[in-house]
Design a protein around this motif. Structure first.
Motif, short mmCIF file in Angstrom:
data_model
loop_
_atom_site.label_atom_id
_atom_site.label_comp_id
_atom_site.label_asym_id
_atom_site.label_seq_id
_atom_site.Cartn_x
_atom_site.Cartn_y
_atom_site.Cartn_z
N HIS A 179 0.99 -1.19 0.02
CA HIS A 179 -0.06 -0.07 0.07
C HIS A 179 0.93 1.31 0.01
CE1 HIS A 179 -3.17 2.89 0.88
NE2 HIS A 179 -4.01 1.92 0.92
N PRO A 180 0.91 2.03 -0.95
CA PRO A 180 1.77 3.25 -1.19
C PRO A 180 1.72 4.24 -0.06
CG PRO A 180 0.09 3.45 -2.69
CD PRO A 180 -0.40 2.17 -2.16
N ALA A 181 0.46 4.38 0.66
CA ALA A 181 0.26 5.16 1.83
C ALA A 181 1.14 4.71 3.06
CB ALA A 181 -1.20 5.38 2.32
N CYS A 182 1.63 3.64 3.05
CA CYS A 182 2.59 3.14 4.43
C CYS A 182 3.67 4.04 4.75
CB CYS A 182 3.16 1.83 4.27
SG CYS A 182 1.96 0.41 4.37
N ARG A 183 3.63 4.31 6.03
CA ARG A 183 4.65 5.31 6.67
C ARG A 183 5.77 4.50 7.57
NH1 ARG A 183 0.91 10.45 8.73
NH2 ARG A 183 -0.10 10.84 6.77
N VAL A 184 7.02 5.04 7.52
CA VAL A 184 7.97 4.37 8.08
C VAL A 184 8.78 5.19 8.99
CG1 VAL A 184 9.87 2.67 7.78
CG2 VAL A 184 7.84 2.28 6.40
N LEU A 185 9.18 4.97 10.32
CA LEU A 185 10.16 5.59 10.88
C LEU A 185 11.43 4.75 11.30
CD1 LEU A 185 11.05 8.13 12.40
CD2 LEU A 185 9.71 7.32 14.45
N TYR A 186 12.45 5.09 10.73
CA TYR A 186 13.71 4.20 10.98
C TYR A 186 14.63 4.69 12.03
CZ TYR A 186 13.09 2.23 6.38
OH TYR A 186 12.94 1.32 5.25
N VAL A 187 15.05 3.97 12.93
CA VAL A 187 15.76 4.33 13.99
C VAL A 187 17.06 3.52 14.21
CG1 VAL A 187 15.87 4.79 16.56
CG2 VAL A 187 13.74 5.28 15.41
N ASP A 188 18.10 4.13 14.39
CA ASP A 188 19.53 3.42 14.51
C ASP A 188 20.22 4.33 15.22
OD1 ASP A 188 20.39 0.75 12.92
OD2 ASP A 188 22.09 1.77 13.65
#
Length: 295
Positions: free
Chosen positions: A104-113
């Motif tokens: 689904h193109p509306a997916c949101r992702v927050l990456y943390v490292d």
């Protein structure tokens, strides 16, 4: 073993904030995946691990494939549109947001490292389709209050809707004294009801040489030690959640029917019999439990 990768002294490793005298697990992971962002000391240490425990290459790649299946399953079967990826690692396509946005193109992702080189390379993680959003934040997963505060400040998520917390191959770098189960509880308590936890973890249950490979992390003073945990110990990390079927299992046994790969770049091969890791997906405070995964 990786044999045709880039020059191990990549430009990013010359950045002032990157400690090139000490290997880092995120950069070693990048080396195992055939990436381009590791330093010379990471490649050297990774090769020593593979000399002692060759199956680590299959385990790493099998964990990456499992993460792709878990993310697809959560997005497709459960309608999850928000993902918090702790210990995101260096960009190797397809990244989590690419997999989720294939569904689904509306997916949101927050990456943390917490590796400075991941931050220096974050621009490669931030591309997205017009409907979705992707954000990177530097943070230490052992500081859940700080990470959650940063996540809220990012303005990315709707905190009234489910969020999938993803920890793929990262908690085996958290020693017992840092209380990994307690850290997970803190994150789960902060997430909305009916959110999800997707977790994979290395184990020594299948071969004594796995411990030989893990020993290299201590000998070479890798930035985080590797702590292998048994099946029972990994199951306990899910305490307080409702496991989805098939529960906590060896990674290739977790929904293998989802193994088809719509993304053309997802081509890393591995031997399923040599994947020495467990994984599972669970609901966090579901309004009603319709599934339960056995151990």
């Amino acid at each position: 073993m990786p044999t045709d990768g880039p020059d191990p002294q990549t430009p990013g490793c010359a950045a002032e904030q990157v400690d090139t005298g000490r290997p880092h697990p995120a950069r070693m992971y990048d080396y195992y995946l055939g990436g381009t962002h590791y330093c010379a000391i990471d490649a050297e240490t990774a090769e020593e691990v593979l000399r002692r425990a060759p199956h680590v290459l299959d385990s790493t790649r099998g964990a990456r494939a499992w993460m792709h299946r878990a993310v697809r399953h959560l997005a497709a079967a459960y309608g999850v549109r928000q993902f918090l990826d702790l210990g995101a690692g260096l960009p190797v396509a397809p990244n989590l947001h690419q997999v989720a946005q294939e569904v689904h193109p509306a997916c949101r992702v927050l990456y943390v490292d917490n590796d400075p080189l991941v931050g220096a390379s974050a621009s490669a993680l931030l591309g997205s389709g017009p409907a979705g959003q992707v954000v990177y934040r530097h943070g230490d997963l052992r500081r859940p209050a700080t990470v959650i505060s940063e996540a809220r400040a990012a303005g990315l998520f709707d905190w009234g809707r489910p969020i999938a917390l993803v920890l793929s191959g990262v908690l085996h770098f958290v020693p017992d004294e840092d209380d990994p189960a307690g850290l997970l509880r803190a994150y789960c308590d902060a997430l909305p009801d009916d959110s999800y936890l997707a977790l994979s973890h290395g184990t020594g249950d299948f071969s004594p040489t796995t411990a030989d490979g893990a020993a290299v992390y201590a000998e070479r003073k890798v930035a985080a030690p590797m702590v292998l945990r048994s099946h029972a110990e990994v199951v306990r990390l899910f305490d307080g959640t409702a496991l989805l079927e098939p529960g906590v299992v060896r990674l290739p046994e977790w929904h293998p029917e989802l193994g088809s790969t719509p993304h053309p770049e997802e081509t890393l091969g591995y031997d399923p019999d040599q994947v020495h890791s467990y994984g599972g997906v669970a609901r966090i405070r579901p309004p009603h439990t319709t599934e339960s995964g056995g151990s």
